[in-house]
Design a protein around this motif. Sequence first.
Motif, PDB file in Angstrom:
ATOM      1  N   ARG A   1     -53.579  23.978  14.991  1.00 34.63           N
ATOM      2  CA  ARG A   1     -54.960  23.833  14.481  1.00 34.63           C
ATOM      3  C   ARG A   1     -55.538  25.209  14.165  1.00 34.63           C
ATOM      4  NH1 ARG A   1     -57.486  19.245  13.267  1.00 34.63           N
ATOM      5  NH2 ARG A   1     -59.615  19.949  13.021  1.00 34.63           N
ATOM      6  N   LYS A   2     -56.008  25.386  12.950  1.00 36.14           N
ATOM      7  CA  LYS A   2     -56.503  26.705  12.537  1.00 36.14           C
ATOM      8  C   LYS A   2     -58.029  26.745  12.599  1.00 36.14           C
ATOM      9  CE  LYS A   2     -52.742  27.729   9.302  1.00 36.14           C
ATOM     10  NZ  LYS A   2     -52.095  28.817   9.986  1.00 36.14           N
TER      11      LYS A   2
ATOM     12  N   THR B   1     -53.522  25.982  19.066  1.00 40.49           N
ATOM     13  CA  THR B   1     -54.616  26.422  18.193  1.00 40.49           C
ATOM     14  C   THR B   1     -54.418  27.890  17.834  1.00 40.49           C
ATOM     15  OG1 THR B   1     -55.901  26.942  20.152  1.00 40.49           O
ATOM     16  CG2 THR B   1     -56.442  24.885  19.059  1.00 40.49           C
TER      17      THR B   1
ATOM     18  N   GLN C   1     -60.449  23.328   2.054  1.00 35.56           N
ATOM     19  CA  GLN C   1     -60.498  23.981   3.369  1.00 35.56           C
ATOM     20  C   GLN C   1     -59.806  25.345   3.347  1.00 35.56           C
ATOM     21  OE1 GLN C   1     -60.647  19.715   5.718  1.00 35.56           O
ATOM     22  NE2 GLN C   1     -59.474  21.356   6.602  1.00 35.56           N
TER      23      GLN C   1
ATOM     24  N   ARG D   1     -56.423  29.442   5.199  1.00 31.65           N
ATOM     25  CA  ARG D   1     -56.664  27.999   5.333  1.00 31.65           C
ATOM     26  C   ARG D   1     -57.297  27.722   6.693  1.00 31.65           C
ATOM     27  NH1 ARG D   1     -55.072  23.334   6.755  1.00 31.65           N
ATOM     28  NH2 ARG D   1     -53.486  23.989   8.240  1.00 31.65           N
ATOM     29  N   TYR D   2     -58.128  26.688   6.763  1.00 29.65           N
ATOM     30  CA  TYR D   2     -58.702  26.331   8.064  1.00 29.65           C
ATOM     31  C   TYR D   2     -58.717  24.823   8.281  1.00 29.65           C
ATOM     32  CZ  TYR D   2     -63.016  25.238   5.436  1.00 29.65           C
ATOM     33  OH  TYR D   2     -63.939  24.710   4.548  1.00 29.65           O
ATOM     34  N   ASP D   3     -58.713  24.451   9.546  1.00 30.45           N
ATOM     35  CA  ASP D   3     -59.040  23.071   9.925  1.00 30.45           C
ATOM     36  C   ASP D   3     -60.508  23.011  10.338  1.00 30.45           C
ATOM     37  OD1 ASP D   3     -56.376  21.823   9.712  1.00 30.45           O
ATOM     38  OD2 ASP D   3     -55.865  23.303  11.255  1.00 30.45           O
ATOM     39  N   THR D   4     -60.926  24.035  11.096  1.00 26.60           N
ATOM     40  CA  THR D   4     -62.334  24.145  11.497  1.00 26.60           C
ATOM     41  C   THR D   4     -62.839  25.514  11.083  1.00 26.60           C
ATOM     42  OG1 THR D   4     -61.923  22.737  13.415  1.00 26.60           O
ATOM     43  CG2 THR D   4     -63.951  24.053  13.441  1.00 26.60           C
TER      44      THR D   4
ATOM     45  N   ASN E   1     -66.543  19.581   9.484  1.00 24.41           N
ATOM     46  CA  ASN E   1     -65.550  20.518  10.046  1.00 24.41           C
ATOM     47  C   ASN E   1     -65.999  21.976   9.877  1.00 24.41           C
ATOM     48  OD1 ASN E   1     -65.210  20.528   7.314  1.00 24.41           O
ATOM     49  ND2 ASN E   1     -62.981  20.791   7.378  1.00 24.41           N
TER      50      ASN E   1
END
Length: 386
Positions: free
Chosen positions: A2-3, A30, A85, A96-99, A265
Amino acid sequence: MRKILILGAGYTGMAAATGLVGRLKHRDDTHITIVNPQLRFTERLRLHQTASGQTLADLQIPDQLDGTGVDFVQGWVTGIDADAQTVRVDDTHTLRYDTLLYALGSVADTETVPGVDEFAYTLNSAHDAALLADQLDRLGDGPVVVAGGGLTGIESAAEIAEQHPETQVVLLSRQQPASMMGEKARARLHAGLARLGVQVRAGADIVKVMSDGVALADGEVVPAQAVLWTTGVRVSPLAAAARLHVDDRGRIVTDESLRSVSHPNVYAVGDAAAIRQSYGVMHGTCQSGIPTALHAAASIVRELNGKQPKRFRFGYVHQPVSLGRHDAVIQFTHADDSPGRFYLAGRLAVAYKETVSSSPWTTYRLIRAMPTVGAMTWRRGGRSSQ
Ligand SMILES: Cc1cc2nc3c(=O)[nH]c(=O)nc-3n(C[C@H](O)[C@H](O)[C@H](O)COP(=O)(O)OP(=O)(O)OC[C@H]3O[C@@H](n4cnc5c(N)ncnc54)[C@H](O)[C@@H]3O)c2cc1C
């Protein structure tokens, strides 16, 4: 993996990063990255000291992040694609990100009056503050105009007057400076400014800044060899350009858990966020910004654990104002930042102000070691810890 991507390593970005590190230390699924243009941490609370020629501690962000596993990327964020994202850095590479945790702060609003961008100094960065320090060294007896009677303008006028006693400092303000304080604290603050020789002029509506002064709406020209602009702040246009839902000042509108109302997010904290409380939308201070960052860090971890983030609640405690290095006034406040009955002044207030604006490095180390305690600190007006 998770990024989690943090934009901005100012007071709130660094608080969020350390809060996350503390809470995620037993997880290896993470990865945290933080982006900032400078390696050196900007002690924005003390930039008026830099502007008046004082040297601040050299706090290097990579040193603070050493051993935490957080990746530091040096660069300017130049674009956000909220659908893909991704974030562009320096227009050269993409992260790139997830959050996403958006903590880009604010800068002086130099667009409201003609000539400000061209002729006025700001406290937007350590570099900008150092430019004013150089000019003040060359000035002699001035005069110097500080535009804006909020806490930043007052602190700057006082600091310049104390460090450059030969220079005439004029504080120009539309309203009475420190109008947010109670009557007694305000009177004490004005006495402190008078003692330092600062000339205070309320009711001054600046319509133009020139190379040798400022023009007022009534036609008067106030001469100045340097003008410092502190009349208000604006935020980065990046959030609006990415079509995140923003308010009329470009701040990301959040839900009660500090997530963007349009893009859940994305968390927004500090000066760059429009966060509503029962008393209205919070205004940007470190006092309120660090709790938003710690709450966002806790919420991100709750979501990673499959839980709902909790509601953020915050109440203000004080309006601390330094008047040079030997005087200060602290107005204690109600939760909505309206002035309470009590204030502190003089040496006790100096010690108080130094404590609350001391180097955040120690605070960050504490947060890392005890992230839950950190999230409970500065809380007032309700439960916000997670
Ligand atoms: C002189 C002065 C005195 C102050 N005194 C007080 C005080 O006594 N008490 C108080 O509570 N508050 C005070 N404040 C306000 C306080 O400094 C801010 O509210 C606080 O810094 C906000 O924290 P932040 O993390 O949101 O923004 P910041 O601390 O400004 O951090 C934002 C970070 O984002 C970075 N950034 C910006 N744009 C980009 C981009 N495009 N790409 C990458 N990085 C970017 C910046 O370089 C910076 O490192 C003062 C402010 C000033 C100017």
